[in-house]
Write a protein that holds these residues in place. Structure first.
Motif, PDB file in Angstrom:
ATOM      1  N   LEU A   1      17.259   3.244-134.999  1.00  0.00           N
ATOM      2  CA  LEU A   1      17.889   4.286-134.299  1.00  0.00           C
ATOM      3  C   LEU A   1      17.517   4.325-133.108  1.00  0.00           C
ATOM      4  O   LEU A   1      18.779   4.377-132.061  1.00  0.00           O
ATOM      5  CB  LEU A   1      17.760   5.683-134.970  1.00  0.00           C
ATOM      6  CG  LEU A   1      18.010   6.057-136.064  1.00  0.00           C
ATOM      7  CD1 LEU A   1      17.472   7.130-136.953  1.00  0.00           C
ATOM      8  CD2 LEU A   1      19.605   5.926-136.465  1.00  0.00           C
ATOM      9  N   ILE A   2      16.332   4.119-132.585  1.00  0.00           N
ATOM     10  CA  ILE A   2      15.915   4.104-131.208  1.00  0.00           C
ATOM     11  C   ILE A   2      16.335   2.737-130.470  1.00  0.00           C
ATOM     12  O   ILE A   2      16.849   3.100-129.340  1.00  0.00           O
ATOM     13  CB  ILE A   2      14.287   4.362-131.332  1.00  0.00           C
ATOM     14  CG1 ILE A   2      13.672   5.636-131.694  1.00  0.00           C
ATOM     15  CG2 ILE A   2      13.833   4.109-129.789  1.00  0.00           C
ATOM     16  CD1 ILE A   2      12.365   5.480-132.103  1.00  0.00           C
ATOM     17  N   GLU A   3      16.323   1.690-131.053  1.00  0.00           N
ATOM     18  CA  GLU A   3      16.841   0.828-130.361  1.00  0.00           C
ATOM     19  C   GLU A   3      18.113   0.925-129.970  1.00  0.00           C
ATOM     20  O   GLU A   3      18.657   0.023-129.066  1.00  0.00           O
ATOM     21  CB  GLU A   3      16.407  -0.684-131.203  1.00  0.00           C
ATOM     22  CG  GLU A   3      14.980  -0.962-131.228  1.00  0.00           C
ATOM     23  CD  GLU A   3      14.810  -1.848-132.361  1.00  0.00           C
ATOM     24  OE1 GLU A   3      15.567  -2.424-133.041  1.00  0.00           O
ATOM     25  OE2 GLU A   3      13.695  -2.264-132.346  1.00  0.00           O
ATOM     26  N   THR A   4      19.213   1.742-130.764  1.00  0.00           N
ATOM     27  CA  THR A   4      20.465   1.612-130.608  1.00  0.00           C
ATOM     28  C   THR A   4      20.869   2.887-129.917  1.00  0.00           C
ATOM     29  O   THR A   4      22.041   3.189-129.773  1.00  0.00           O
ATOM     30  CB  THR A   4      21.264   1.389-131.969  1.00  0.00           C
ATOM     31  OG1 THR A   4      20.831   2.385-132.843  1.00  0.00           O
ATOM     32  CG2 THR A   4      21.002   0.112-132.578  1.00  0.00           C
ATOM     33  N   GLY A   5      19.989   3.637-129.330  1.00  0.00           N
ATOM     34  CA  GLY A   5      20.235   4.991-128.649  1.00  0.00           C
ATOM     35  C   GLY A   5      20.697   6.002-129.330  1.00  0.00           C
ATOM     36  O   GLY A   5      21.393   6.796-128.915  1.00  0.00           O
ATOM     37  N   ARG A   6      20.306   6.081-130.802  1.00  0.00           N
ATOM     38  CA  ARG A   6      20.776   7.223-131.660  1.00  0.00           C
ATOM     39  C   ARG A   6      19.534   7.775-132.052  1.00  0.00           C
ATOM     40  O   ARG A   6      18.453   7.583-131.776  1.00  0.00           O
ATOM     41  CB  ARG A   6      21.282   6.416-132.948  1.00  0.00           C
ATOM     42  CG  ARG A   6      22.759   5.922-132.543  1.00  0.00           C
ATOM     43  CD  ARG A   6      23.407   5.415-133.785  1.00  0.00           C
ATOM     44  NE  ARG A   6      24.762   4.442-133.430  1.00  0.00           N
ATOM     45  CZ  ARG A   6      24.599   3.394-133.154  1.00  0.00           C
ATOM     46  NH1 ARG A   6      23.703   2.544-133.358  1.00  0.00           N
ATOM     47  NH2 ARG A   6      25.740   2.725-132.971  1.00  0.00           N
ATOM     48  N   GLY A   7      19.666   9.141-132.662  1.00  0.00           N
ATOM     49  CA  GLY A   7      18.915  10.026-133.052  1.00  0.00           C
ATOM     50  C   GLY A   7      18.763  10.647-134.372  1.00  0.00           C
ATOM     51  O   GLY A   7      19.501  10.027-135.357  1.00  0.00           O
ATOM     52  N   ILE A   8      18.148  11.711-134.466  1.00  0.00           N
ATOM     53  CA  ILE A   8      18.101  12.309-135.975  1.00  0.00           C
ATOM     54  C   ILE A   8      18.260  13.851-135.773  1.00  0.00           C
ATOM     55  O   ILE A   8      18.233  14.153-134.882  1.00  0.00           O
ATOM     56  CB  ILE A   8      16.666  12.079-136.555  1.00  0.00           C
ATOM     57  CG1 ILE A   8      15.620  12.661-135.876  1.00  0.00           C
ATOM     58  CG2 ILE A   8      16.524  10.713-136.908  1.00  0.00           C
ATOM     59  CD1 ILE A   8      14.157  12.732-136.515  1.00  0.00           C
ATOM     60  N   GLU A   9      18.573  14.612-136.850  1.00  0.00           N
ATOM     61  CA  GLU A   9      19.112  15.836-136.813  1.00  0.00           C
ATOM     62  C   GLU A   9      17.894  16.614-137.645  1.00  0.00           C
ATOM     63  O   GLU A   9      17.263  16.077-138.609  1.00  0.00           O
ATOM     64  CB  GLU A   9      20.075  15.989-137.842  1.00  0.00           C
ATOM     65  CG  GLU A   9      20.545  17.754-137.798  1.00  0.00           C
ATOM     66  CD  GLU A   9      21.229  17.837-139.285  1.00  0.00           C
ATOM     67  OE1 GLU A   9      22.119  18.891-139.194  1.00  0.00           O
ATOM     68  OE2 GLU A   9      21.175  16.930-140.397  1.00  0.00           O
ATOM     69  N   ILE A  10      17.390  17.693-136.992  1.00  0.00           N
ATOM     70  CA  ILE A  10      16.546  18.660-138.012  1.00  0.00           C
ATOM     71  C   ILE A  10      17.560  19.374-138.632  1.00  0.00           C
ATOM     72  O   ILE A  10      18.330  20.235-137.901  1.00  0.00           O
ATOM     73  CB  ILE A  10      15.775  19.378-136.990  1.00  0.00           C
ATOM     74  CG1 ILE A  10      14.627  18.438-136.213  1.00  0.00           C
ATOM     75  CG2 ILE A  10      14.727  20.412-137.902  1.00  0.00           C
ATOM     76  CD1 ILE A  10      13.669  19.258-135.428  1.00  0.00           C
TER      77      ILE A  10
END
Length: 196
Positions: free
Chosen positions: A110-119
């Motif tokens: 996720l980090i390498e592709t510029g994405r994130g996570i949800e809480i």
């Protein structure tokens, strides 16, 4: 400021359909969610039998990692500890120590592709923790994670915004100074300090 977003819940045989839907409208935000471990028992509505929290979390993370690698058109991965809400055990929470290698691989992807996570805070009132909770968020931050959205996953008007204080508190504990929203598929960072 009304924004257009969608949640894409995909299965391995529906990836092309998900890609088409992602391009169908000028979304501001797309959250990708795995609600089923296709090829495995239905852990949402069927008895878990001999499966432990660790077993189910591992199966689900493998599926999420697969989706994160093949589905390029999304912004954040939703409620990565989703099945904790259906765990038949007294201690329902999924933790970093349950699947550290898979979580690290997922976060790095996720980090390498510029994405994130949800809480996702929908479990805060009923179970006392968010999906994910502190220890997993801390590891995401340690690996360089920056993009974190917060969602109450409200299915009723009364639940809208529930658990947001919990999310803000664990974000601060995990080393974040901000949370994220999206506009035109671009992350917008907002300081936790001075939040309403």
């Amino acid at each position: 400021d009304l924004r257009l977003g969608t949640e894409l819940g995909i299965l391995s045989d529906r990836v092309e359909e998900a890609r088409r839907r992602a391009k169908a409208y000028p979304y501001d935000f797309i959250i990708l969610s795995a609600h089923w471990c296709d090829g495995s028992p239905n852990f949402y509505s069927e008895p878990w039998g001999s499966y432990t929290n660790r077993d189910v979390f591992t199966l689900h993370l493998r599926r999420q990692l697969e989706y994160a690698r093949i589905m390029e058109d999304f912004d954040v991965l939703g409620h990565i500890t989703y099945y904790s809400r259906r765990s038949p055990y007294r201690d329902k929470e999924f933790r970093y120590t349950d699947a550290p290698d898979l979580l690290d691989a997922l976060f790095q992807t996720l980090i390498e592709t510029g994405r994130g996570i949800e809480i996702n805070t929908s479990t805060c009132g009923s179970l006392g923790f968010s999906m994910p909770d502190y220890d997993i968020l801390r590891r995401y931050r340690e690996l360089g994670g920056e993009i974190v959205t917060v969602g109450s996953d409200a299915h009723t008007a009364q639940a809208l915004g529930a658990g947001l204080d919990h999310a803000a508190a664990i974000l601060e504990r995990a080393g974040f100074s901000h949370y994220t929203t999206f506009h035109g598929r671009k992350p917008v960072f907002h300081p936790l300090e001075g939040r309403p």
